[in-house]
Motif scaffolding. Structure first.
Motif, PDB file in Angstrom:
ATOM      1  N   VAL A  97       0.844  -1.188   0.000  1.00 54.36           N
ATOM      2  CA  VAL A  97       0.000   0.000   0.000  1.00 54.36           C
ATOM      3  C   VAL A  97       0.886   1.247   0.000  1.00 54.36           C
ATOM      4  O   VAL A  97       1.847   1.339   0.777  1.00 54.36           O
ATOM      5  N   LEU A  98       0.564   2.184  -0.899  1.00 52.89           N
ATOM      6  CA  LEU A  98       1.171   3.502  -0.908  1.00 52.89           C
ATOM      7  C   LEU A  98       0.206   4.470  -0.245  1.00 52.89           C
ATOM      8  O   LEU A  98      -0.963   4.541  -0.629  1.00 52.89           O
ATOM      9  N   ASP A  99       0.666   5.228   0.740  1.00 53.90           N
ATOM     10  CA  ASP A  99      -0.172   6.224   1.395  1.00 53.90           C
ATOM     11  C   ASP A  99       0.059   7.577   0.744  1.00 53.90           C
ATOM     12  O   ASP A  99       1.201   8.026   0.581  1.00 53.90           O
ATOM     13  N   THR A 100      -1.032   8.253   0.362  1.00 55.31           N
ATOM     14  CA  THR A 100      -0.949   9.565  -0.272  1.00 55.31           C
ATOM     15  C   THR A 100      -1.905  10.529   0.413  1.00 55.31           C
ATOM     16  O   THR A 100      -2.736  10.125   1.234  1.00 55.31           O
ATOM     17  N   GLU A 101      -1.785  11.805   0.042  1.00 58.45           N
ATOM     18  CA  GLU A 101      -2.707  12.805   0.594  1.00 58.45           C
ATOM     19  C   GLU A 101      -4.150  12.477   0.270  1.00 58.45           C
ATOM     20  O   GLU A 101      -5.063  12.827   1.024  1.00 58.45           O
ATOM     21  N   ALA A 102      -4.359  11.805  -0.856  1.00 60.85           N
ATOM     22  CA  ALA A 102      -5.728  11.473  -1.277  1.00 60.85           C
ATOM     23  C   ALA A 102      -6.195  10.138  -0.713  1.00 60.85           C
ATOM     24  O   ALA A 102      -7.305   9.709  -1.009  1.00 60.85           O
ATOM     25  N   GLY A 103      -5.344   9.480   0.080  1.00 60.05           N
ATOM     26  CA  GLY A 103      -5.732   8.203   0.668  1.00 60.05           C
ATOM     27  C   GLY A 103      -4.814   7.079   0.225  1.00 60.05           C
ATOM     28  O   GLY A 103      -3.904   7.263  -0.591  1.00 60.05           O
ATOM     29  N   PRO A 104      -5.045   5.878   0.747  1.00 54.39           N
ATOM     30  CA  PRO A 104      -4.184   4.741   0.420  1.00 54.39           C
ATOM     31  C   PRO A 104      -4.410   4.245  -1.003  1.00 54.39           C
ATOM     32  O   PRO A 104      -5.531   4.270  -1.511  1.00 54.39           O
ATOM     33  N   VAL A 105      -3.318   3.799  -1.631  1.00 58.47           N
ATOM     34  CA  VAL A 105      -3.379   3.260  -2.993  1.00 58.47           C
ATOM     35  C   VAL A 105      -2.718   1.881  -2.982  1.00 58.47           C
ATOM     36  O   VAL A 105      -1.506   1.783  -2.791  1.00 58.47           O
ATOM     37  N   PRO A 106      -3.489   0.822  -3.179  1.00 53.53           N
ATOM     38  CA  PRO A 106      -2.888  -0.519  -3.203  1.00 53.53           C
ATOM     39  C   PRO A 106      -2.122  -0.761  -4.499  1.00 53.53           C
ATOM     40  O   PRO A 106      -2.431  -0.173  -5.541  1.00 53.53           O
ATOM     41  N   TYR A 107      -1.100  -1.599  -4.436  1.00 52.77           N
ATOM     42  CA  TYR A 107      -0.312  -1.914  -5.624  1.00 52.77           C
ATOM     43  C   TYR A 107       0.138  -3.358  -5.584  1.00 52.77           C
ATOM     44  O   TYR A 107       0.203  -3.990  -4.516  1.00 52.77           O
ATOM     45  N   ASP A 108       0.451  -3.893  -6.755  1.00 51.10           N
ATOM     46  CA  ASP A 108       1.181  -5.153  -6.851  1.00 51.10           C
ATOM     47  C   ASP A 108       2.666  -4.890  -7.040  1.00 51.10           C
ATOM     48  O   ASP A 108       3.513  -5.609  -6.522  1.00 51.10           O
TER      49      ASP A 108
END
Length: 413
Positions: A97-108
């Motif tokens: 998971v990448l955490d950003t200002e807009a919220g978490p973004v899951p990735y492979d």
């Protein structure tokens, strides 16, 4: 770096997230599509602007000859999910998971391409009239400064300082460049190579003050360590850059001595399924037998192709590609086109082609009889031929190299 085992085969629709929408990030996303990746690609950038190229900022954009330098990429048609104005805050590799200002973004798979950020002058933050030159917004703030022909003080006589001083003189500004070292480009080139460049400042009408430190910056003036004051309608700070990786502290992604992401020969990081490319990452070079941290445009252009190929190849038995380029960059300053290829740190001999006093000359660095690097001023043919000779590891004849009239390709052993 800890040993990283290869992933098991993943479903075709893997999610690749690229953080950083500069050259390295954009080229990674584009290269994935060009090489046939059919999973999802998300490109996340902290700035609100359409992704843009940086070199024109210190030239055409700064002087008002261009409104911007946006990449000519149709992200929508490529199926790239472009998310702008969203700063990365952290990454959780164990959760993918990448955490950003807009919220978490899951990735492979995650690609770190956050570039570098300028080093700020201590004590100058918040002082009116103090500028950096790294982003499009920086360039836009500086355009009216040049248009009004302010007295300008540039702190730092490195590549960016010289390029800005060039633009400021072209705009008719009075320019003083202060440098703590004894010469321009002290951190990049040997003294005897940088020495001819010091004269370029005076030739252009700019004043270069070496052995000079800034004590403090006040509104309208720069106070030097000897107590003297320089009038300054604007102060531009160009004292270097460092990898933009502070947000990765504590994430488990290994960082090096300069704050850079430590990548392996395939541009993988210490965290599983995380790659790093461009100005934010160092990599081991077999060619130069050391780890390189390259803050230049060409590295951000070339590295993404390796990253894309390895992301696509990782779930298969295809061997991963190693990244070991001949570094290259250029600079336009004071009416001269300066190009550099290679890495001269391990060289044991330096050969001049021309004496440095004329408009065109080249310096070659050798290790034994192999060309390791060259700096070409106004000699693009030397650069083009020399870069190929470095890549091929061709033995050179130092005596023949000294003849500037002889093509480099004809100066082999």
């Amino acid at each position: 770096m800890s040993e990283q085992r290869r992933d098991e085969v993943r479903p075709a629709q893997r999610r690749v997230v690229v953080v950083g929408a500069g050259m390295a990030g954009v080229q990674t996303a584009v290269a994935l599509r060009e090489q046939g990746f059919d999973g999802s690609v998300t490109l996340i950038g902290a700035e609100p602007h359409q992704p843009y190229d940086r070199p024109p900022l210190s030239k055409a954009v700064l002087l008002g000859k261009a409104e911007g330098s946006a990449f000519d990429v149709d992200f929508e048609s490529l199926g790239i999910d472009l998310r702008l104005g969203s700063e990365a805050l952290g990454v959780r590799p164990a959760d993918h998971v990448l955490d950003t200002e807009a919220g978490p973004v899951p990735y492979d798979v995650l690609v770190l391409a956050t570039g570098a950020e300028p080093i700020r002058l201590p004590g100058a933050e918040g002082v009116p009239g103090v500028h950096l030159l790294r982003t499009l917004d920086d360039a836009e703030r500086l355009r009216p400064v040049l248009a009004r022909q302010h007295d300008v003080v540039v702190v730092g006589a490195g590549w960016i300082g010289a390029e800005f001083a060039t633009a400021a003189r072209d705009a008719g500004c009075a320019v003083t460049v202060v440098e703590a070292a004894d010469r321009p480009l002290a951190g990049a080139l040997p003294a005897e190579v940088a020495a001819p460049m010091a004269g370029w400042y005076a030739d252009s009408g700019a004043e270069l003050r070496t052995h000079t430190r800034v004590e403090r910056v006040e509104p309208g003036a720069v106070v030097l360590d000897d107590g003297s004051r320089l009038p300054a309608g604007a102060v531009v700070v160009g004292i270097g850059a460092r990898p933009a990786t502070a947000w990765l502290t504590g994430s488990g992604v290994e960082l090096g001595a300069h704050g850079e992401v430590v990548a392996d020969a395939h541009l993988r990081t210490s965290a599983r399924d995380v790659y790093a490319v461009g100005d934010c990452a160092s990599f081991p070079s077999a060619r130069y037998a050391e780890r390189l941290l390259v803050h230049h445009w060409d590295n951000a252009l070339q590295g993404p192709r390796t990253v894309a190929a390895n992301i696509i190849g990782e779930p298969t038995d295809e061997p991963l590609e190693a990244y070991d380029p001949v570094p290259y960059f250029w600079s336009e300053q004071f009416g001269r086109f300066v190009q550099y290829a290679g890495h001269h740190g391990a060289a044991d001999r330096m050969v001049w082609r021309g004496d440095g006093s004329g408009p065109a000359w080249t310096v070659c660095w050798l290790r034994e009889d192999r060309l390791m690097a060259l700096l070409a001023v106004g000699r693009p043919r030397d650069l083009a031929q020399g870069r190929k000779l470095i890549e091929a590891g061709t033995p050179m004849n130092p005596r023949l190299l000294t003849d500037p009239a002889r093509p480099l390709k004809n100066a082999t052993a």
